[in-house]
Design a protein around this motif. Structure first.
Motif, mmCIF file in Angstrom:
data_model
loop_
_atom_site.group_PDB
_atom_site.id
_atom_site.type_symbol
_atom_site.label_atom_id
_atom_site.label_comp_id
_atom_site.label_asym_id
_atom_site.label_seq_id
_atom_site.Cartn_x
_atom_site.Cartn_y
_atom_site.Cartn_z
ATOM 1 N N ARG A 3 10.440 -13.001 -7.347
ATOM 2 C CA ARG A 3 11.468 -13.557 -8.225
ATOM 3 C C ARG A 3 11.642 -15.052 -7.951
ATOM 4 N NH1 ARG A 3 16.550 -9.574 -7.761
ATOM 5 N NH2 ARG A 3 17.130 -10.723 -9.657
ATOM 6 N N GLN A 4 11.453 -15.853 -8.996
ATOM 7 C CA GLN A 4 11.637 -17.299 -8.907
ATOM 8 C C GLN A 4 12.887 -17.687 -9.705
ATOM 9 O OE1 GLN A 4 7.664 -19.300 -9.683
ATOM 10 N NE2 GLN A 4 7.191 -17.183 -10.276
ATOM 11 N N PHE A 5 13.775 -18.481 -9.076
ATOM 12 C CA PHE A 5 15.040 -18.864 -9.693
ATOM 13 C C PHE A 5 15.089 -20.382 -9.886
ATOM 14 C CE2 PHE A 5 15.831 -14.973 -7.308
ATOM 15 C CZ PHE A 5 16.472 -14.181 -8.244
ATOM 16 N N ARG A 6 15.511 -20.787 -11.085
ATOM 17 C CA ARG A 6 15.735 -22.197 -11.395
ATOM 18 C C ARG A 6 17.188 -22.353 -11.806
ATOM 19 N NH1 ARG A 6 11.659 -21.841 -9.247
ATOM 20 N NH2 ARG A 6 9.573 -22.614 -9.817
ATOM 21 N N TYR A 7 17.907 -23.250 -11.108
ATOM 22 C CA TYR A 7 19.325 -23.443 -11.359
ATOM 23 C C TYR A 7 19.565 -24.811 -12.006
ATOM 24 C CZ TYR A 7 19.259 -19.861 -7.711
ATOM 25 O OH TYR A 7 18.982 -18.746 -6.969
ATOM 26 N N ASP A 32 -6.042 9.567 -8.711
ATOM 27 C CA ASP A 32 -5.671 8.935 -9.975
ATOM 28 C C ASP A 32 -4.701 7.790 -9.701
ATOM 29 O OD1 ASP A 32 -7.180 10.686 -11.509
ATOM 30 O OD2 ASP A 32 -5.565 12.172 -11.565
ATOM 31 N N TRP A 33 -5.039 6.624 -10.244
ATOM 32 C CA TRP A 33 -4.231 5.433 -10.020
ATOM 33 C C TRP A 33 -3.583 4.998 -11.325
ATOM 34 C CZ3 TRP A 33 -3.578 3.823 -5.111
ATOM 35 C CH2 TRP A 33 -4.539 4.230 -4.167
ATOM 36 N N LEU A 34 -2.341 4.605 -11.232
ATOM 37 C CA LEU A 34 -1.622 4.035 -12.361
ATOM 38 C C LEU A 34 -1.020 2.709 -11.900
ATOM 39 C CD1 LEU A 34 -0.451 4.195 -15.242
ATOM 40 C CD2 LEU A 34 1.536 5.349 -14.246
ATOM 41 N N ALA A 35 -1.527 1.597 -12.430
ATOM 42 C CA ALA A 35 -1.025 0.265 -12.088
ATOM 43 C C ALA A 35 -0.364 -0.341 -13.314
ATOM 44 C CB ALA A 35 -2.170 -0.632 -11.605
ATOM 45 N N VAL A 36 0.876 -0.792 -13.161
ATOM 46 C CA VAL A 36 1.638 -1.350 -14.274
ATOM 47 C C VAL A 36 2.106 -2.755 -13.914
ATOM 48 C CG1 VAL A 36 3.566 -1.005 -15.857
ATOM 49 C CG2 VAL A 36 2.402 0.977 -14.869
ATOM 50 N N PRO A 37 1.328 -3.793 -14.260
ATOM 51 C CA PRO A 37 1.821 -5.169 -14.072
ATOM 52 C C PRO A 37 2.883 -5.481 -15.125
ATOM 53 C CG PRO A 37 -0.594 -5.063 -14.340
ATOM 54 C CD PRO A 37 -0.042 -3.752 -14.776
ATOM 55 N N SER A 38 3.859 -6.293 -14.753
ATOM 56 C CA SER A 38 4.920 -6.642 -15.698
ATOM 57 C C SER A 38 5.434 -8.047 -15.404
ATOM 58 C CB SER A 38 6.070 -5.637 -15.620
ATOM 59 O OG SER A 38 6.693 -5.677 -14.345
ATOM 60 N N LEU A 39 6.174 -8.578 -16.350
ATOM 61 C CA LEU A 39 6.788 -9.902 -16.216
ATOM 62 C C LEU A 39 8.188 -9.831 -16.811
ATOM 63 C CD1 LEU A 39 6.630 -12.945 -15.518
ATOM 64 C CD2 LEU A 39 5.759 -13.303 -17.849
ATOM 65 N N ARG A 40 9.182 -10.268 -16.017
ATOM 66 C CA ARG A 40 10.566 -10.290 -16.485
ATOM 67 C C ARG A 40 11.040 -11.736 -16.594
ATOM 68 N NH1 ARG A 40 12.847 -7.382 -12.755
ATOM 69 N NH2 ARG A 40 13.780 -9.035 -11.497
ATOM 70 N N LEU A 41 11.548 -12.100 -17.769
ATOM 71 C CA LEU A 41 12.129 -13.421 -18.004
ATOM 72 C C LEU A 41 13.616 -13.229 -18.281
ATOM 73 C CD1 LEU A 41 9.387 -14.806 -20.432
ATOM 74 C CD2 LEU A 41 9.501 -15.077 -17.941
ATOM 75 N N ARG A 42 14.457 -13.929 -17.524
ATOM 76 C CA ARG A 42 15.899 -13.732 -17.671
ATOM 77 C C ARG A 42 16.615 -15.080 -17.658
ATOM 78 N NH1 ARG A 42 18.530 -9.869 -13.406
ATOM 79 N NH2 ARG A 42 17.594 -8.315 -14.786
ATOM 80 N N ALA A 70 20.453 -12.515 -20.622
ATOM 81 C CA ALA A 70 19.525 -11.998 -21.622
ATOM 82 C C ALA A 70 18.156 -11.875 -20.965
ATOM 83 C CB ALA A 70 19.459 -12.923 -22.830
ATOM 84 N N THR A 71 17.523 -10.713 -21.095
ATOM 85 C CA THR A 71 16.292 -10.424 -20.367
ATOM 86 C C THR A 71 15.209 -9.945 -21.326
ATOM 87 O OG1 THR A 71 17.590 -9.760 -18.439
ATOM 88 C CG2 THR A 71 15.273 -9.113 -18.462
ATOM 89 N N LEU A 72 13.997 -10.415 -21.092
ATOM 90 C CA LEU A 72 12.814 -9.945 -21.808
ATOM 91 C C LEU A 72 11.826 -9.425 -20.776
ATOM 92 C CD1 LEU A 72 11.325 -9.718 -24.566
ATOM 93 C CD2 LEU A 72 10.285 -11.943 -24.044
ATOM 94 N N THR A 73 11.454 -8.157 -20.889
ATOM 95 C CA THR A 73 10.531 -7.524 -19.952
ATOM 96 C C THR A 73 9.271 -7.108 -20.694
ATOM 97 O OG1 THR A 73 12.382 -6.681 -18.647
ATOM 98 C CG2 THR A 73 10.228 -5.684 -18.268
ATOM 99 N N MET A 74 8.113 -7.519 -20.159
ATOM 100 C CA MET A 74 6.823 -7.213 -20.776
ATOM 101 C C MET A 74 5.914 -6.510 -19.768
ATOM 102 S SD MET A 74 6.293 -10.910 -22.645
ATOM 103 C CE MET A 74 6.945 -11.760 -21.187
ATOM 104 N N GLN A 75 5.293 -5.434 -20.188
ATOM 105 C CA GLN A 75 4.272 -4.761 -19.403
ATOM 106 C C GLN A 75 2.899 -5.128 -19.950
ATOM 107 O OE1 GLN A 75 5.057 -0.555 -19.397
ATOM 108 N NE2 GLN A 75 6.825 -0.742 -18.032
ATOM 109 N N PHE A 76 1.908 -5.188 -19.064
ATOM 110 C CA PHE A 76 0.572 -5.618 -19.471
ATOM 111 C C PHE A 76 -0.451 -4.538 -19.201
ATOM 112 C CE2 PHE A 76 3.021 -9.330 -18.172
ATOM 113 C CZ PHE A 76 2.966 -10.096 -19.309
ATOM 114 N N ILE A 127 12.146 -16.016 -13.371
ATOM 115 C CA ILE A 127 10.794 -15.601 -13.749
ATOM 116 C C ILE A 127 10.320 -14.639 -12.662
ATOM 117 C CG2 ILE A 127 8.446 -16.334 -14.291
ATOM 118 C CD1 ILE A 127 9.604 -19.115 -14.889
ATOM 119 N N ALA A 128 10.027 -13.396 -13.034
ATOM 120 C CA ALA A 128 9.753 -12.375 -12.029
ATOM 121 C C ALA A 128 8.525 -11.544 -12.390
ATOM 122 C CB ALA A 128 10.967 -11.469 -11.857
ATOM 123 N N PRO A 129 7.332 -11.948 -11.959
ATOM 124 C CA PRO A 129 6.168 -11.057 -12.092
ATOM 125 C C PRO A 129 6.279 -9.905 -11.104
ATOM 126 C CG PRO A 129 5.572 -13.062 -10.902
ATOM 127 C CD PRO A 129 6.995 -13.245 -11.347
#
Length: 517
Positions: free
Chosen positions: A91-95, A36-46, A511-517, A69-71
């Motif tokens: 994790r990608q960082f923009r300064y 049994d496989w459980l795959a949880v893709p997500s995206l974090r925007l902070r 401030a962070t927004l996390t989304m699962q797909f 931006i962190a997929p």
């Protein structure tokens, strides 16, 4: 979307070079029993603000805004003959005031039984940021890595034969290949190890025995090839249902030349005597004392579990290297305690593992990996004490970890000169560090939660006058906006002090927004 599948053969998985061993394991033709496989893709925007992005001393601090931006993907595979766990993030960082950067993070492991009751395969890989020196600014999540940091990649692959013979016991023959590398070539090590393990328990006798032989060849980029050998025999004799006595003896030879004037490879006979106390299925204490070539030794492994809380304590003494410490997967003690406590709260093992990963990602640094592991080509005598506690109820979780480590170098410091030119490697001749972490989360309502984490560590050089202290305090409020979408606000305060100067303070809000797909 959460991807759940039942699979009886191959599951393709894209992975980078450090995860190659794991990808190969997953792609092997696992027997037809369902997985049994459980795959949880997500995206974090902070979006974050810090008043000291470069961790500079007072008067030199520079503020900055940071966009992250962190997929990511979490993957759990469970079956009677295959277990897989993967947690990967890019994790990608923009300064606002400096060039962009990115960072990869990976924790992955897999265990497969390829031929029932005979052939098995273990594999693991990791990518993480580590400090080059235990002194100075340390890695802080969400900030640009300081000069005193670099990326460490580890890979382990270990096929082995194991079979139980009814008249003899269990025999295991294992081969292990380990590799550790870092950015800029500061660390580059690989080892090949062969182990033979025998265990037996004669029927009706009440006692058990074991024997082992271990040979390892290590190649470090800064050292000549080194070979280590160890052979031992052991015995366990039960006096009653609660008490057992243990004994072991053997011969060992280390492959390094010590830092004494003799320059000989350390070797000699060793022995230990101890006992095991198991007053109940929830409590166990194992202890021993003995002697090895470097002197007297002591060990302790204790565990105590209640309905809502679990405790553990370990003490060990051994010769080790920093690459060997990097190969240990982080947070094992805390994860094990939480898995025991959350079994009733989260019955599904896959969902429970993902929840544990999320909690420990926030709590950070708990359990056996609380010690600062730094870059070194030297061998150390390491004495380590670890205490862990976890308490879980339907609405709250509390995890506490305390770690004390004493390291004494066994080889000369000259081989470390290429790491960083301005580092004082004499300060690492003997170090003593104590660290603690306290992580807490409270489910205020079905949609709202509050979290807090406090961490403190101090590291002192016993060879030169230097002591550094690090303190971090974070708190966060999270709200589930809708299923699979969570928003949070986090506050952070970090403080560093040192008897050699370079003290700093840093405050941040995100401030962070996390989304699962």
């Amino acid at each position: 979307m959460v991807i759940t599948t039942s699979h009886g053969g191959r599951l393709p998985l894209a992975a980078g070079a450090p995860g190659l061993a794991l990808a190969l394991l997953i792609a092997l033709p696992v027997p037809a029993s369902a997985v049994d496989w459980l795959a949880v893709p997500s995206l974090r925007l902070r979006e974050s603000y810090t008043d000291n992005a470069l961790l500079a001393p007072p008067g030199q601090a520079q503020s900055d805004f940071i966009t992250e931006i962190a997929p990511a993907i979490g993957l759990i595979g469970t079956g009677p003959r295959l277990q897989v766990h993967l947690d990967a993030t890019w994790r990608q960082f923009r300064y606002q005031h400096r060039p962009a950067s990115d960072r990869q993070e990976l924790q992955a492991s897999a265990n497969a039984e390829l031929l029932k009751d005979w052939f098995h395969l273990d594999s693991a890989a990791s990518i993480s940021e580590h400090s080059i020196s235990p002194f100075g600014a340390q890695v802080i999540n969400g900030l640009p890595p300081p000069q005193n940091a670099s990326t460490v990649r580890t890979v382990t692959i270990s096929p082995y034969l194991r079979h139980r013979f009814s008249s003899l016991g269990t025999a295991e023959l294992r081969y292990t290949r380990n590799a550790v590398s870092s950015g800029g070539g500061l660390l580059s090590m690989h080892s090949d190890e062969v182990q033979l393990l025998l265990n037996g328990a004669p029927r009706g006798a009440g006692w058990s025995w074991n024997a082992s032989y271990d040979a390892r060849r290590t190649q470090d980029s800064k050292l000549a090839p080194q070979r280590t050998e160890r052979s031992s025999v052991g015995l366990r004799y039960p006096f009653n249902s609660r008490w057992s006595a243990t004994a072991s003896a053997g011969q060992e030879k280390e492959g390094y030349a010590d830092s004494s004037s003799s320059g000989k490879d350390p070797q000699g006979r060793f022995w230990s005597l101890g006992g095991v106390w198991t007053p109940s299925p929830r409590t166990s204490v194992a202890f021993s004392t003995g002697r090895r070539f470097f002197g007297k030794t002591y060990s302790l492994d204790a565990a105590f579990r209640q309905r809502h809380a679990s405790w553990s304590a370990q003490y060990s003494e051994d010769i080790t290297t920093m690459p060997a410490q990097f190969l240990r997967l982080g947070n094992q003690d805390a994860a094990s305690l939480l898995d025991q406590l959350w079994t009733g709260l989260v019955p599904d093992a896959r969902e429970r593992r993902l929840r544990i990963d999320a909690f420990l990602l926030y709590a950070g640094g708990l359990g056996s990996q609380g010690a600062i592991n730094y870059f070194s080509h030297r061998y150390f005598l390491q004495k380590q004490l670890t205490l862990s506690m976890a308490r879980a109820t339907p609405k709250s979780t509390l995890v506490f970890g305390l770690n004390a480590v004493d390291r004494t170098a066994q080889t000369n410091s000259g081989i470390n000169s290429g790491l960083l030119p301005d580092l004082d490697f004499g300060s690492e001749e003997r170090t003593r560090q104590v660290g603690s972490n306290l992580g807490w989360t409270w489910q205020a309502s079905p949609r709202n939660s509050v979290s807090a984490n406090a961490g403190y560590s101090t590291i002192r050089s016993l060879s030169v006058p230097r002591r550094d202290n690090n303190f971090t305090l974070t708190s966060a409020v999270s709200r589930t906006i809708k299923p699979k979408m969570t928003a949070s606000i986090e506050l952070r305060h970090t403080q560093h002090s040192s008897t050699r100067g370079g003290a700093f303070r840093e405050n941040g809000v995100s401030a962070t927004l996390t989304m699962q797909f």
